[in-house]
Design a protein around this motif. Sequence first.
Motif, PDB file in Angstrom:
ATOM      1  N   ILE A  77       0.840  -1.199   0.000  1.00 35.94           N
ATOM      2  CA  ILE A  77       0.000   0.000   0.000  1.00 35.94           C
ATOM      3  C   ILE A  77       0.875   1.249   0.000  1.00 35.94           C
ATOM      4  N   ILE A  78       0.627   2.107  -0.966  1.00 36.78           N
ATOM      5  CA  ILE A  78       1.308   3.400  -1.035  1.00 36.78           C
ATOM      6  C   ILE A  78       0.540   4.353  -0.128  1.00 36.78           C
ATOM      7  N   ARG A  79       1.275   5.047   0.722  1.00 37.73           N
ATOM      8  CA  ARG A  79       0.643   5.964   1.666  1.00 37.73           C
ATOM      9  C   ARG A  79       1.388   7.293   1.696  1.00 37.73           C
ATOM     10  N   SER A  80       0.665   8.292   2.112  1.00 36.95           N
ATOM     11  CA  SER A  80       1.256   9.599   2.437  1.00 36.95           C
ATOM     12  C   SER A  80       2.110  10.179   1.317  1.00 36.95           C
ATOM     13  N   VAL A  81       1.533  10.269   0.132  1.00 37.12           N
ATOM     14  CA  VAL A  81       2.214  10.918  -0.990  1.00 37.12           C
ATOM     15  C   VAL A  81       1.821  12.391  -0.968  1.00 37.12           C
ATOM     16  N   PHE A  82       2.807  13.248  -0.738  1.00 41.83           N
ATOM     17  CA  PHE A  82       2.559  14.682  -0.670  1.00 41.83           C
ATOM     18  C   PHE A  82       3.686  15.420  -1.380  1.00 41.83           C
ATOM     19  N   VAL A  83       3.312  16.376  -2.219  1.00 41.32           N
ATOM     20  CA  VAL A  83       4.270  17.243  -2.894  1.00 41.32           C
ATOM     21  C   VAL A  83       3.872  18.680  -2.547  1.00 41.32           C
ATOM     22  N   GLU A  84       4.858  19.476  -2.131  1.00 41.27           N
ATOM     23  CA  GLU A  84       4.582  20.880  -1.820  1.00 41.27           C
ATOM     24  C   GLU A  84       3.801  21.509  -2.965  1.00 41.27           C
ATOM     25  N   PRO A  85       2.766  22.269  -2.649  1.00 38.27           N
ATOM     26  CA  PRO A  85       1.967  22.888  -3.722  1.00 38.27           C
ATOM     27  C   PRO A  85       2.803  23.654  -4.754  1.00 38.27           C
ATOM     28  N   ALA A  86       3.855  24.345  -4.328  1.00 33.89           N
ATOM     29  CA  ALA A  86       4.685  25.117  -5.260  1.00 33.89           C
ATOM     30  C   ALA A  86       5.451  24.229  -6.234  1.00 33.89           C
ATOM     31  N   HIS A  87       5.574  22.944  -5.918  1.00 30.94           N
ATOM     32  CA  HIS A  87       6.336  22.024  -6.763  1.00 30.94           C
ATOM     33  C   HIS A  87       5.461  20.978  -7.445  1.00 30.94           C
ATOM     34  N   GLN A  88       4.151  21.089  -7.291  1.00 31.82           N
ATOM     35  CA  GLN A  88       3.252  20.135  -7.943  1.00 31.82           C
ATOM     36  C   GLN A  88       3.240  20.371  -9.450  1.00 31.82           C
ATOM     37  N   GLY A  89       3.048  19.291 -10.189  1.00 31.02           N
ATOM     38  CA  GLY A  89       2.986  19.386 -11.644  1.00 31.02           C
ATOM     39  C   GLY A  89       4.337  19.475 -12.321  1.00 31.02           C
ATOM     40  N   LYS A  90       5.419  19.237 -11.582  1.00 30.32           N
ATOM     41  CA  LYS A  90       6.766  19.345 -12.144  1.00 30.32           C
ATOM     42  C   LYS A  90       7.455  17.987 -12.274  1.00 30.32           C
ATOM     43  N   GLY A  91       6.719  16.906 -12.012  1.00 25.67           N
ATOM     44  CA  GLY A  91       7.276  15.568 -12.176  1.00 25.67           C
ATOM     45  C   GLY A  91       7.882  14.959 -10.921  1.00 25.67           C
ATOM     46  N   ILE A  92       7.894  15.695  -9.815  1.00 31.67           N
ATOM     47  CA  ILE A  92       8.505  15.175  -8.591  1.00 31.67           C
ATOM     48  C   ILE A  92       7.679  14.020  -8.025  1.00 31.67           C
ATOM     49  N   GLY A  93       6.369  14.147  -8.005  1.00 35.60           N
ATOM     50  CA  GLY A  93       5.511  13.063  -7.536  1.00 35.60           C
ATOM     51  C   GLY A  93       5.678  11.821  -8.396  1.00 35.60           C
ATOM     52  N   ARG A  94       5.796  12.016  -9.672  1.00 31.22           N
ATOM     53  CA  ARG A  94       5.993  10.891 -10.608  1.00 31.22           C
ATOM     54  C   ARG A  94       7.330  10.200 -10.314  1.00 31.22           C
ATOM     55  N   GLN A  95       8.385  10.976 -10.047  1.00 27.94           N
ATOM     56  CA  GLN A  95       9.687  10.399  -9.719  1.00 27.94           C
ATOM     57  C   GLN A  95       9.597   9.584  -8.417  1.00 27.94           C
ATOM     58  N   LEU A  96       8.918  10.118  -7.421  1.00 29.45           N
ATOM     59  CA  LEU A  96       8.730   9.392  -6.160  1.00 29.45           C
ATOM     60  C   LEU A  96       7.998   8.078  -6.397  1.00 29.45           C
ATOM     61  N   MET A  97       6.942   8.132  -7.189  1.00 33.35           N
ATOM     62  CA  MET A  97       6.148   6.930  -7.456  1.00 33.35           C
ATOM     63  C   MET A  97       6.966   5.889  -8.232  1.00 33.35           C
ATOM     64  N   THR A  98       7.844   6.324  -9.122  1.00 30.29           N
ATOM     65  CA  THR A  98       8.727   5.397  -9.828  1.00 30.29           C
ATOM     66  C   THR A  98       9.650   4.699  -8.833  1.00 30.29           C
ATOM     67  N   SER A  99      10.161   5.440  -7.865  1.00 28.37           N
ATOM     68  CA  SER A  99      11.023   4.846  -6.840  1.00 28.37           C
ATOM     69  C   SER A  99      10.248   3.859  -5.971  1.00 28.37           C
ATOM     70  N   ILE A 100       9.039   4.229  -5.582  1.00 25.79           N
ATOM     71  CA  ILE A 100       8.201   3.330  -4.777  1.00 25.79           C
ATOM     72  C   ILE A 100       7.916   2.051  -5.565  1.00 25.79           C
ATOM     73  N   GLN A 101       7.588   2.203  -6.830  1.00 26.78           N
ATOM     74  CA  GLN A 101       7.299   1.032  -7.666  1.00 26.78           C
ATOM     75  C   GLN A 101       8.525   0.137  -7.787  1.00 26.78           C
ATOM     76  N   SER A 102       9.712   0.701  -7.922  1.00 29.55           N
ATOM     77  CA  SER A 102      10.939  -0.093  -8.001  1.00 29.55           C
ATOM     78  C   SER A 102      11.170  -0.878  -6.709  1.00 29.55           C
ATOM     79  N   ILE A 103      10.921  -0.261  -5.573  1.00 38.08           N
ATOM     80  CA  ILE A 103      11.050  -0.946  -4.279  1.00 38.08           C
ATOM     81  C   ILE A 103      10.065  -2.109  -4.215  1.00 38.08           C
ATOM     82  N   ALA A 104       8.837  -1.868  -4.653  1.00 36.52           N
ATOM     83  CA  ALA A 104       7.797  -2.909  -4.618  1.00 36.52           C
ATOM     84  C   ALA A 104       8.157  -4.089  -5.515  1.00 36.52           C
TER      85      ALA A 104
END
Length: 151
Positions: A77-104
């Motif tokens: 279960i992926i939990r607590s995904v948060f990106v600072e509002p000023a940095h949303q839409g810049k690919g940071i959340g996507r990069q985090l999710m790629t790392s989480i997926q690799s761990i899984a």
Amino acid sequence: MDCLIRTATNADAPAISRLIIGTLRGSNAQNYSSEIIAQVEQSFSPQAIVLLLTQRQVLVATLESDIVATASLDQDIIRSVFVEPAHQGKGIGRQLMTSIQSIAIAAGLDQLRVPSSITAEGFYASLGFTKNRDALHGSERTIIMSKPLVR
């Protein structure tokens, strides 16, 4: 936008707490009442974050040593995904999710699940997650989504 993604440490807890509470107030408040936001905030004090670090794999994304995003993996279960509002839409959340997926995948998991906020449903859908059902926790609505993993 390239950022450094690393495992969170206890020293990161205050910054993670500030990030999550700021994002709840800045982004999630458009879809949830102030009462629900206040209730959710209680789960993310610095002390609560330190405890979560013992229970989950918590990652942070940093830009110039500032923590700008976080995500965690609790079994499948992926939990607590948060990106600072000023940095949303810049690919940071996507990069985090790629790392989480690799761990899984490295852990041998066949799928990932996420209890999505209303606010983040489109983000997860763009990553290939599909809606399974809605869930209510009191008056807080979450969307249960999943994604099969391909090795």
